[in-house]
Motif scaffolding. Structure first.
Motif, mmCIF file in Angstrom:
data_model
loop_
_atom_site.group_PDB
_atom_site.id
_atom_site.type_symbol
_atom_site.label_atom_id
_atom_site.label_comp_id
_atom_site.label_asym_id
_atom_site.label_seq_id
_atom_site.Cartn_x
_atom_site.Cartn_y
_atom_site.Cartn_z
ATOM 1 N N UNK A 156 0.816 -1.204 0.000
ATOM 2 C CA UNK A 156 0.000 0.000 0.000
ATOM 3 C C UNK A 156 0.855 1.262 0.000
ATOM 4 N N UNK A 157 2.048 1.176 0.551
ATOM 5 C CA UNK A 157 2.951 2.326 0.580
ATOM 6 C C UNK A 157 3.259 2.808 -0.837
ATOM 7 N N UNK A 158 3.229 1.883 -1.789
ATOM 8 C CA UNK A 158 3.612 2.177 -3.172
ATOM 9 C C UNK A 158 2.394 2.343 -4.082
ATOM 10 N N UNK A 159 1.232 2.467 -3.468
ATOM 11 C CA UNK A 159 0.027 2.745 -4.231
ATOM 12 C C UNK A 159 -0.613 1.527 -4.868
ATOM 13 N N UNK A 160 -0.257 0.330 -4.427
ATOM 14 C CA UNK A 160 -0.879 -0.884 -4.967
ATOM 15 C C UNK A 160 -2.021 -1.294 -4.048
ATOM 16 N N UNK A 161 -3.246 -1.098 -4.517
ATOM 17 C CA UNK A 161 -4.425 -1.417 -3.713
ATOM 18 C C UNK A 161 -5.291 -2.484 -4.366
ATOM 19 N N UNK A 162 -4.723 -3.202 -5.342
ATOM 20 C CA UNK A 162 -5.492 -4.245 -6.030
ATOM 21 C C UNK A 162 -5.238 -5.618 -5.436
ATOM 22 N N UNK A 163 -4.669 -5.655 -4.258
ATOM 23 C CA UNK A 163 -4.355 -6.893 -3.575
ATOM 24 C C UNK A 163 -3.467 -6.571 -2.399
ATOM 25 N N UNK A 164 -2.940 -7.614 -1.770
ATOM 26 C CA UNK A 164 -2.057 -7.441 -0.616
ATOM 27 C C UNK A 164 -0.655 -7.851 -1.034
ATOM 28 N N UNK A 165 0.274 -6.904 -0.971
ATOM 29 C CA UNK A 165 1.639 -7.143 -1.422
ATOM 30 C C UNK A 165 2.637 -6.713 -0.354
ATOM 31 N N UNK A 166 3.833 -7.296 -0.439
ATOM 32 C CA UNK A 166 4.959 -6.889 0.393
ATOM 33 C C UNK A 166 6.150 -6.578 -0.501
ATOM 34 N N UNK A 167 6.944 -5.572 -0.102
ATOM 35 C CA UNK A 167 8.213 -5.298 -0.775
ATOM 36 C C UNK A 167 9.337 -5.602 0.201
ATOM 37 N N UNK A 168 10.069 -6.677 -0.084
ATOM 38 C CA UNK A 168 11.118 -7.151 0.816
ATOM 39 C C UNK A 168 12.484 -6.891 0.186
ATOM 40 N N UNK A 169 13.312 -6.151 0.885
ATOM 41 C CA UNK A 169 14.661 -5.839 0.423
ATOM 42 C C UNK A 169 15.571 -7.042 0.676
ATOM 43 N N UNK A 170 16.105 -7.648 -0.398
ATOM 44 C CA UNK A 170 16.966 -8.822 -0.248
ATOM 45 C C UNK A 170 18.438 -8.455 -0.406
ATOM 46 N N UNK A 171 18.767 -7.175 -0.307
ATOM 47 C CA UNK A 171 20.164 -6.743 -0.387
ATOM 48 C C UNK A 171 20.869 -6.950 0.933
ATOM 49 N N UNK A 172 21.099 -8.197 1.274
ATOM 50 C CA UNK A 172 21.640 -8.546 2.590
ATOM 51 C C UNK A 172 22.299 -9.919 2.526
ATOM 52 N N UNK A 173 23.098 -10.282 3.533
ATOM 53 C CA UNK A 173 23.655 -11.637 3.586
ATOM 54 C C UNK A 173 22.560 -12.695 3.604
ATOM 55 N N UNK A 174 22.858 -13.851 3.040
ATOM 56 C CA UNK A 174 21.843 -14.889 2.920
ATOM 57 C C UNK A 174 21.347 -15.389 4.265
ATOM 58 N N UNK A 175 22.205 -15.356 5.291
ATOM 59 C CA UNK A 175 21.756 -15.805 6.608
ATOM 60 C C UNK A 175 20.673 -14.881 7.157
ATOM 61 N N UNK A 176 20.825 -13.592 6.946
ATOM 62 C CA UNK A 176 19.789 -12.655 7.381
ATOM 63 C C UNK A 176 18.507 -12.877 6.587
ATOM 64 N N UNK A 177 18.643 -13.093 5.282
ATOM 65 C CA UNK A 177 17.474 -13.307 4.435
ATOM 66 C C UNK A 177 16.685 -14.529 4.896
ATOM 67 N N UNK A 178 17.370 -15.629 5.154
ATOM 68 C CA UNK A 178 16.689 -16.853 5.592
ATOM 69 C C UNK A 178 15.986 -16.624 6.926
ATOM 70 N N UNK A 179 16.643 -15.899 7.823
ATOM 71 C CA UNK A 179 16.005 -15.580 9.102
ATOM 72 C C UNK A 179 14.743 -14.749 8.881
ATOM 73 N N UNK A 180 14.813 -13.799 7.953
ATOM 74 C CA UNK A 180 13.641 -12.986 7.657
ATOM 75 C C UNK A 180 12.506 -13.794 7.068
ATOM 76 N N UNK A 181 12.827 -14.740 6.195
ATOM 77 C CA UNK A 181 11.795 -15.591 5.603
ATOM 78 C C UNK A 181 11.131 -16.473 6.652
ATOM 79 N N UNK A 182 11.915 -16.979 7.592
ATOM 80 C CA UNK A 182 11.333 -17.768 8.682
ATOM 81 C C UNK A 182 10.389 -16.909 9.526
ATOM 82 N N UNK A 183 10.753 -15.678 9.747
ATOM 83 C CA UNK A 183 9.880 -14.769 10.494
ATOM 84 C C UNK A 183 8.609 -14.454 9.694
ATOM 85 N N UNK A 184 8.747 -14.326 8.381
ATOM 86 C CA UNK A 184 7.574 -14.137 7.522
ATOM 87 C C UNK A 184 6.649 -15.340 7.639
ATOM 88 N N UNK A 185 7.220 -16.543 7.601
ATOM 89 C CA UNK A 185 6.412 -17.761 7.711
ATOM 90 C C UNK A 185 5.685 -17.818 9.060
#
Length: 397
Positions: free
Chosen positions: A357-386
């Motif tokens: 919604x921050x980016x003006x997309x109101x036709x559904x529910x979306x997330x913008x996830x920044x993956x510019x990070x070490x893979x260990x942090x990314x995996x931890x973030x995905x587990x938290x998303x789950x």
């Protein structure tokens, strides 16, 4: 070089927007952030070495940017990376890309004129246009099977209005990650020329592309360049936004001179940051290999996101983008509101991921996830998303 990007560097206590001030965006400060679009990587070794050498010099007086070293580093980068000819005289320094866009809009339009924008869009565009007392006209991208496309029929309808003066393009597109093709850019130029509408293109993500797909500067597909402007920077590429500095490509000599007059005499921001200037020069001169390695690492991160969602979060949909380090995740099948999802992310998963919604997309529910990070942090973030998504399933059986 993956070990270079695998380092988890503590950014807390550095006045870092993403880590130290996450409460400003999410209301709490104990989240793992994947929000603002900078990366958790150190910039290239060549940039670091040049900055350290300049730091040791110890004198930081007023700095000029209008010289061969600065301009040629940019023109040579465009020639080597994009096979695109950019004249040195077209280049103008600016403190930021948003500054350049605002000043060019100010120069070529009047209050109440229409600024056409593909949505969803980079969120800073919305207050910029409102603040200039121009009217934002949305040209929504079409969304089919996980892919966004330009709606040229709707675009032409918007361009025909007598007050339509500027198309504010984003190439590559933030937040969807679309990399506009040569034919798409040609069609955009043709329509804008037909209806006498200028094009300002924000190309700050231009170097982050995947799977042998290449960014194409819009100046490369147009014959008349007087109404085309590119605003860009090396800051997204080399993760140096905190150093300041950007540049615009303004072929129109009259508008370029007017731009430089505003930069120096009205706004008083023509003095370049020496560290930002060095980062552009040394990054573009010496660190092409580093960008190649970065893109490879980021693409692997995107594949990790894709595999995780396909295997662990079946109600979510994710298509690996063509560009940017922003994963645009479709959560619409959860059949909840964006607010409900954000509350789960914040309170259950303890993870900061931006709402669509921050980016003006109101036709559904979306997330913008920044993956510019070490893979260990990314995996931890995905587990938290789950964990967050599963908590919603439990509360809404």
């Amino acid at each position: 070089m993956s070990n270079y990007f695998d380092q988890r560097i503590n950014r807390k206590g550095t006045y870092c927007t993403q880590w130290d001030y996450i409460q400003d965006r999410f209301g709490v400060n104990d989240l793992l952030p994947f929000s603002i679009s900078d990366m958790d990587f150190q910039c290239s070794p060549e940039i670091l070495a040049a900055l350290k050498e300049r730091m040791n010099h110890g004198v930081f007086g007023y700095t000029r940017w209008n010289h061969h070293d600065f301009k040629s580093s940019i023109t040579n980068w465009y020639r080597a990376r994009f096979s695109s000819a950019v004249e040195t005289d077209w280049i103008a320094y600016a403190p930021s890309v948003i500054y350049s866009i605002a000043r060019i809009i100010e120069l070529v339009t009047s209050e109440d004129d229409h600024i056409i924008l593909q949505t969803p869009a980079y969120d800073a565009f919305f207050p910029l246009i409102r603040g200039l007392n121009r009217k934002l006209i949305a040209n929504p991208l079409t969304y089919t099977n996980g892919r966004y496309e330009l709606d040229f029929f709707d675009l032409e309808q918007k361009l025909t209005h007598k007050k339509a003066k500027v198309l504010l393009l984003c190439n590559p597109h933030n937040p969807t990650g679309r990399l506009w093709t040569r034919q798409e850019l040609k069609d955009i130029v043709e329509l804008c020329e037909k209806h006498h509408v200028m094009i300002i293109s924000d190309d700050i993500h231009m170097d982050i592309t995947y799977r042998d797909q290449n960014y194409i500067p819009i100046t490369s597909v147009a014959s008349n360049l007087d109404n085309i402007f590119i605003c860009s920077s090396a800051s997204k590429t080399f993760n140096t936004p905190g150093l300041g500095g950007s540049y615009s490509i303004i072929p129109n000599e009259t508008i370029r001179e007017q731009f430089l007059q505003l930069l120096k005499y009205r706004d008083g921001v023509s003095n370049a940051s020496i560290f930002g200037e060095i980062a552009i020069i040394e990054g573009y001169r010496q660190s092409g290999y580093w960008v190649d390695e970065l893109c490879s690492y980021l693409y692997n991160n995107m594949k990790i996101v894709k595999k995780f969602i396909d295997e662990e979060l079946l109600d979510l949909h994710f298509t690996i983008p063509e560009s940017t380090y922003l994963a645009w995740i479709d959560c619409s099948n959860l059949r909840i509101t964006s607010n409900d999802l954000q509350q789960a992310l914040i309170n259950v998963g303890k993870v900061g991921i931006m709402s669509g919604e921050v980016y003006g997309e109101n036709r559904g529910v979306f997330l913008r996830m920044n993956v510019g990070c070490p893979q260990t942090k990314l995996v931890e973030g995905l587990e938290r998303l789950k964990r967050s998504v599963r908590s919603l399933s439990l509360s809404n059986p």
